[in-house]
Design a protein around this motif. Structure first.
Motif, PDB file in Angstrom:
ATOM      1  N   LEU A 121       0.741  -0.619  -0.082  1.00 46.63           N
ATOM      2  CA  LEU A 121       0.406  -0.001  -0.534  1.00 46.63           C
ATOM      3  C   LEU A 121       1.177   1.190  -0.233  1.00 46.63           C
ATOM      4  O   LEU A 121       0.827   1.896  -1.010  1.00 46.63           O
ATOM      5  CB  LEU A 121      -1.296   0.065   1.415  1.00 46.63           C
ATOM      6  CG  LEU A 121      -2.011   1.150   1.585  1.00 46.63           C
ATOM      7  CD1 LEU A 121      -2.415   1.515  -0.436  1.00 46.63           C
ATOM      8  CD2 LEU A 121      -2.727   0.985   2.597  1.00 46.63           C
ATOM      9  N   ALA A 122       1.994   1.305   0.851  1.00 46.00           N
ATOM     10  CA  ALA A 122       2.993   2.292   0.926  1.00 46.00           C
ATOM     11  C   ALA A 122       3.544   2.440  -0.384  1.00 46.00           C
ATOM     12  O   ALA A 122       3.846   3.787  -0.858  1.00 46.00           O
ATOM     13  CB  ALA A 122       4.025   2.087   2.171  1.00 46.00           C
ATOM     14  N   THR A 123       3.977   1.030  -0.814  1.00 42.55           N
ATOM     15  CA  THR A 123       4.704   1.361  -2.288  1.00 42.55           C
ATOM     16  C   THR A 123       4.283   2.787  -3.382  1.00 42.55           C
ATOM     17  O   THR A 123       4.629   3.116  -3.682  1.00 42.55           O
ATOM     18  CB  THR A 123       4.949  -0.162  -2.855  1.00 42.55           C
ATOM     19  OG1 THR A 123       6.034  -0.612  -1.964  1.00 42.55           O
ATOM     20  CG2 THR A 123       5.609   0.197  -4.015  1.00 42.55           C
ATOM     21  N   GLY A 124       2.475   2.145  -3.602  1.00 42.30           N
ATOM     22  CA  GLY A 124       1.662   2.192  -4.623  1.00 42.30           C
ATOM     23  C   GLY A 124       1.212   4.174  -4.418  1.00 42.30           C
ATOM     24  O   GLY A 124       1.538   4.286  -4.910  1.00 42.30           O
ATOM     25  N   THR A 125       1.158   4.756  -2.534  1.00 40.44           N
ATOM     26  CA  THR A 125       1.342   6.031  -2.383  1.00 40.44           C
ATOM     27  C   THR A 125       1.960   6.669  -3.110  1.00 40.44           C
ATOM     28  O   THR A 125       2.072   7.391  -2.927  1.00 40.44           O
ATOM     29  CB  THR A 125       0.740   5.908  -1.495  1.00 40.44           C
ATOM     30  OG1 THR A 125       1.319   5.033   0.107  1.00 40.44           O
ATOM     31  CG2 THR A 125      -0.429   4.973  -0.698  1.00 40.44           C
ATOM     32  N   PHE A 126       3.223   6.161  -2.465  1.00 37.76           N
ATOM     33  CA  PHE A 126       5.016   7.010  -2.846  1.00 37.76           C
ATOM     34  C   PHE A 126       4.852   7.257  -4.153  1.00 37.76           C
ATOM     35  O   PHE A 126       5.201   8.167  -4.299  1.00 37.76           O
ATOM     36  CB  PHE A 126       6.033   5.682  -2.155  1.00 37.76           C
ATOM     37  CG  PHE A 126       7.324   6.259  -2.955  1.00 37.76           C
ATOM     38  CD1 PHE A 126       7.965   7.167  -1.901  1.00 37.76           C
ATOM     39  CD2 PHE A 126       7.938   5.415  -3.008  1.00 37.76           C
ATOM     40  CE1 PHE A 126       8.660   8.192  -2.190  1.00 37.76           C
ATOM     41  CE2 PHE A 126       9.360   5.807  -3.685  1.00 37.76           C
ATOM     42  CZ  PHE A 126       9.504   7.212  -3.498  1.00 37.76           C
ATOM     43  N   ALA A 127       4.114   5.546  -5.020  1.00 35.77           N
ATOM     44  CA  ALA A 127       4.705   5.854  -6.473  1.00 35.77           C
ATOM     45  C   ALA A 127       3.877   6.800  -6.892  1.00 35.77           C
ATOM     46  O   ALA A 127       4.346   8.216  -7.753  1.00 35.77           O
ATOM     47  CB  ALA A 127       4.835   4.474  -7.059  1.00 35.77           C
ATOM     48  N   ALA A 128       2.461   7.177  -7.024  1.00 34.87           N
ATOM     49  CA  ALA A 128       1.779   8.256  -7.223  1.00 34.87           C
ATOM     50  C   ALA A 128       2.544   9.351  -6.813  1.00 34.87           C
ATOM     51  O   ALA A 128       2.227  10.911  -7.704  1.00 34.87           O
ATOM     52  CB  ALA A 128       0.748   8.470  -6.203  1.00 34.87           C
ATOM     53  N   SER A 129       2.948   9.331  -5.285  1.00 33.91           N
ATOM     54  CA  SER A 129       3.623  10.681  -4.702  1.00 33.91           C
ATOM     55  C   SER A 129       4.502  11.500  -5.738  1.00 33.91           C
ATOM     56  O   SER A 129       5.147  12.940  -6.216  1.00 33.91           O
ATOM     57  CB  SER A 129       3.615  10.877  -3.101  1.00 33.91           C
ATOM     58  OG  SER A 129       2.949  10.224  -2.465  1.00 33.91           O
ATOM     59  N   VAL A 130       5.515  10.631  -6.774  1.00 27.99           N
ATOM     60  CA  VAL A 130       6.676  10.976  -7.586  1.00 27.99           C
ATOM     61  C   VAL A 130       6.338  11.655  -8.608  1.00 27.99           C
ATOM     62  O   VAL A 130       6.557  12.820  -8.767  1.00 27.99           O
ATOM     63  CB  VAL A 130       7.576   9.176  -7.469  1.00 27.99           C
ATOM     64  CG1 VAL A 130       8.043   9.839  -7.985  1.00 27.99           C
ATOM     65  CG2 VAL A 130       8.348   9.531  -5.627  1.00 27.99           C
ATOM     66  N   VAL A 131       5.133  10.848  -9.598  1.00 31.13           N
ATOM     67  CA  VAL A 131       4.663  11.173 -10.511  1.00 31.13           C
ATOM     68  C   VAL A 131       4.290  12.144  -9.997  1.00 31.13           C
ATOM     69  O   VAL A 131       4.210  13.498 -10.808  1.00 31.13           O
ATOM     70  CB  VAL A 131       3.016  10.223 -10.776  1.00 31.13           C
ATOM     71  CG1 VAL A 131       3.207   9.894 -11.879  1.00 31.13           C
ATOM     72  CG2 VAL A 131       3.988   8.719 -10.751  1.00 31.13           C
ATOM     73  N   LEU A 132       2.956  12.850  -9.017  1.00 30.57           N
ATOM     74  CA  LEU A 132       2.585  13.808  -8.994  1.00 30.57           C
ATOM     75  C   LEU A 132       3.486  15.264  -8.713  1.00 30.57           C
ATOM     76  O   LEU A 132       3.255  16.429  -9.121  1.00 30.57           O
ATOM     77  CB  LEU A 132       1.303  14.325  -8.077  1.00 30.57           C
ATOM     78  CG  LEU A 132      -0.024  13.470  -8.057  1.00 30.57           C
ATOM     79  CD1 LEU A 132      -0.501  12.916  -7.150  1.00 30.57           C
ATOM     80  CD2 LEU A 132      -0.623  13.563  -8.995  1.00 30.57           C
ATOM     81  N   ALA A 133       4.397  14.365  -8.293  1.00 31.09           N
ATOM     82  CA  ALA A 133       5.407  15.647  -7.349  1.00 31.09           C
ATOM     83  C   ALA A 133       6.326  16.098  -8.997  1.00 31.09           C
ATOM     84  O   ALA A 133       6.330  17.283  -9.302  1.00 31.09           O
ATOM     85  CB  ALA A 133       6.590  15.137  -7.024  1.00 31.09           C
ATOM     86  N   VAL A 134       7.251  15.767 -10.293  1.00 33.12           N
ATOM     87  CA  VAL A 134       7.282  15.088 -10.942  1.00 33.12           C
ATOM     88  C   VAL A 134       6.193  16.527 -11.970  1.00 33.12           C
ATOM     89  O   VAL A 134       6.682  16.671 -13.137  1.00 33.12           O
ATOM     90  CB  VAL A 134       8.278  14.053 -11.836  1.00 33.12           C
ATOM     91  CG1 VAL A 134       8.188  14.283 -12.914  1.00 33.12           C
ATOM     92  CG2 VAL A 134       9.456  13.765 -11.178  1.00 33.12           C
ATOM     93  N   TRP A 135       5.471  16.089 -12.550  1.00 31.41           N
ATOM     94  CA  TRP A 135       4.404  15.917 -12.858  1.00 31.41           C
ATOM     95  C   TRP A 135       3.971  17.264 -13.073  1.00 31.41           C
ATOM     96  O   TRP A 135       3.562  18.175 -13.629  1.00 31.41           O
ATOM     97  CB  TRP A 135       3.281  14.797 -13.310  1.00 31.41           C
ATOM     98  CG  TRP A 135       2.131  15.371 -14.601  1.00 31.41           C
ATOM     99  CD1 TRP A 135       2.013  15.981 -14.879  1.00 31.41           C
ATOM    100  CD2 TRP A 135       0.770  14.839 -14.167  1.00 31.41           C
ATOM    101  NE1 TRP A 135       1.073  15.795 -16.426  1.00 31.41           N
ATOM    102  CE2 TRP A 135       0.545  15.144 -15.912  1.00 31.41           C
ATOM    103  CE3 TRP A 135       0.147  13.361 -13.568  1.00 31.41           C
ATOM    104  CZ2 TRP A 135      -0.281  14.320 -15.957  1.00 31.41           C
ATOM    105  CZ3 TRP A 135      -0.891  13.215 -14.573  1.00 31.41           C
ATOM    106  CH2 TRP A 135      -1.289  13.528 -15.464  1.00 31.41           C
TER     107      TRP A 135
END
Length: 406
Positions: free
Chosen positions: A267-281
């Motif tokens: 669960l934490a991996t999925g939320t972290f990956a999304a946060s990285v995408v949103l931070a870059v995007w």
């Protein structure tokens, strides 16, 4: 003349708050996994797990709004420092009880109540501080960075806790969690942060008036109102159920601490990956539409999760569900922060935080009741995912203005 706010990675206040968030979330993730496994495996009372988790959430619900009112009146770093320090004292008391074999259901409930009470003041303070100490055009990046990296601690924390439980006992994991929360306390020492002191009010208005003003502010805005409902739906019908289901699923499927840590880490991996995408995007266009359709997608994945019985598939579906859930939560929070008057940020963010976590007691209580009534956890999750999907479609239909928002 106001001092210019430095860029994100040169912003000392933000970096200290960020490091504090990393430390406290790592400690919390280790603490809660250890407590969950202690209740399910050592005490062999899985139905009690929901009661303990409700005990964390109920005082958070009751006091969250007042925590936001306080954040609009008192230096936010001071609130964070005091609440973290008191949580360290609670952890020390818990370790003492465990060492002396005095840790029982009643003491766990009391500890959970105190933690929930303190959280009600901590989270409105930190969520309303970030818009004040960073530039407006860096707000979504700051939120994504803070949220994503703290979520990463929920990947590391369960794995570390599972390892410590394998080589040691609960004293080791509880002590490690206490040390991490103590580090967080030092990092948010008010003279280090130097956040501004809210302007003193001379109108003599009561806390009740402040509460009504904050609620009316949210109610009158399409953005604030729909955003709040969106966060309520995803937490009541997905996040709350999926969190409490982990130890119950592991126990039902014959797993152990490693499988539990893998699910929480997924669960934490999925939320972290999304946060990285949103931070870059750093997306700025059509965020309303993205939020609502991400809501539907996350519930579809959650429904698939409710049907799975293989650990590998459960971990993958958990990660994907968490990924889309962050595309609901982070853009909503950022949109609200961008369009909220600074003198009302504490109250508004307390309402958002309440929507994010305050409805969890209902999910915890309902699921614990159904599990105690011998209803399989997979069946319960099927019902909650289906209900969330229906409510998500209804929200899309009823919120045309929110869909058009950037």
């Amino acid at each position: 003349m106001e001092t210019p706010v430095p860029t994100l990675f040169k912003n000392r206040a933000f970096l200290l708050v960020w490091m504090s968030g990393l430390s406290v979330m790592l400690g919390f993730s280790m603490f809660f996994l250890s407590v969950s496994w202690f209740i399910v495996d050592v005490m062999e009372r899985p139905a009690v797990l929901g009661i303990v988790m409700m005990s964390v959430s109920i005082p958070r619900v009751v006091m969250m709004i007042y925590g936001g009112i306080l954040a609009d009146k008192i230096k936010k770093s001071l609130i964070m420092f005091v609440t973290n320090f008191l949580q360290v004292l609670v952890m020390i008391a818990m370790i003492t009880l465990f060492i002396n074999d005095w840790l029982q259901v009643s003491s766990l409930i009391i500890i959970a109540l105190v933690f929930g009470f303190l959280d009600a003041f901590f989270f409105p303070a930190v969520s309303s501080m970030i818009p004040i100490i960073v530039r407006d055009n860096e707000l979504q990046r700051a939120n994504s960075l803070f949220q994503g990296s703290t979520e990463m601690m929920f990947i590391i924390g369960p794995v570390v806790a599972g390892f410590l439980l394998t080589v040691g006992d609960f004293t080791l994991t509880f002590s490690a969690a206490a040390i991490l929360i103590a580090i967080s306390t030092v990092l948010v020492f008010p003279p280090f942060i130097k956040d501004p002191v809210p302007a003193k009010r001379t109108d003599g208005k009561s806390a009740l008036y402040d509460l009504k003003e904050g609620l009316n502010y949210v109610r009158r805005s399409d953005l604030h109102r729909t955003g709040t409902f969106t966060i309520v739906i995803i937490n009541l019908f997905m996040i709350g159920p999926i969190i409490i289901s982990f130890p119950l699923l592991v126990s039902a499927l014959g797993g152990g601490p490693l499988e539990l840590s893998l699910l929480e880490g997924g669960l934490a991996t999925g939320t972290f990956a999304a946060s990285v995408v949103l931070a870059v995007w750093n997306i700025k266009l059509r965020r309303g539409r993205m939020v609502l359709f991400s809501l539907l997608g996350s519930f579809l994945l959650f429904f698939l999760f409710s049907q799975a019985e293989v650990f590998t598939l459960l971990v993958v579906l958990t990660a994907l569900t968490g990924f889309l859930a962050m595309f609901v939560y982070l853009p909503t929070v950022t949109m609200v922060q961008e369009k909220t008057d600074k003198d009302k940020l504490g109250r508004v963010m307390s309402i958002i935080t309440l929507a994010a976590s305050g409805f969890e007691p209902i999910a915890f209580g309902l699921i614990s009741f159904l599990v105690a009534a011998a209803l399989p956890i997979q069946t319960v999750l099927t019902f909650t995912s289906a209900a969330g999907l229906v409510l998500g479609m209804l929200l899309i239909w009823k919120s045309p203005a929110f869909r058009k928002m950037d």
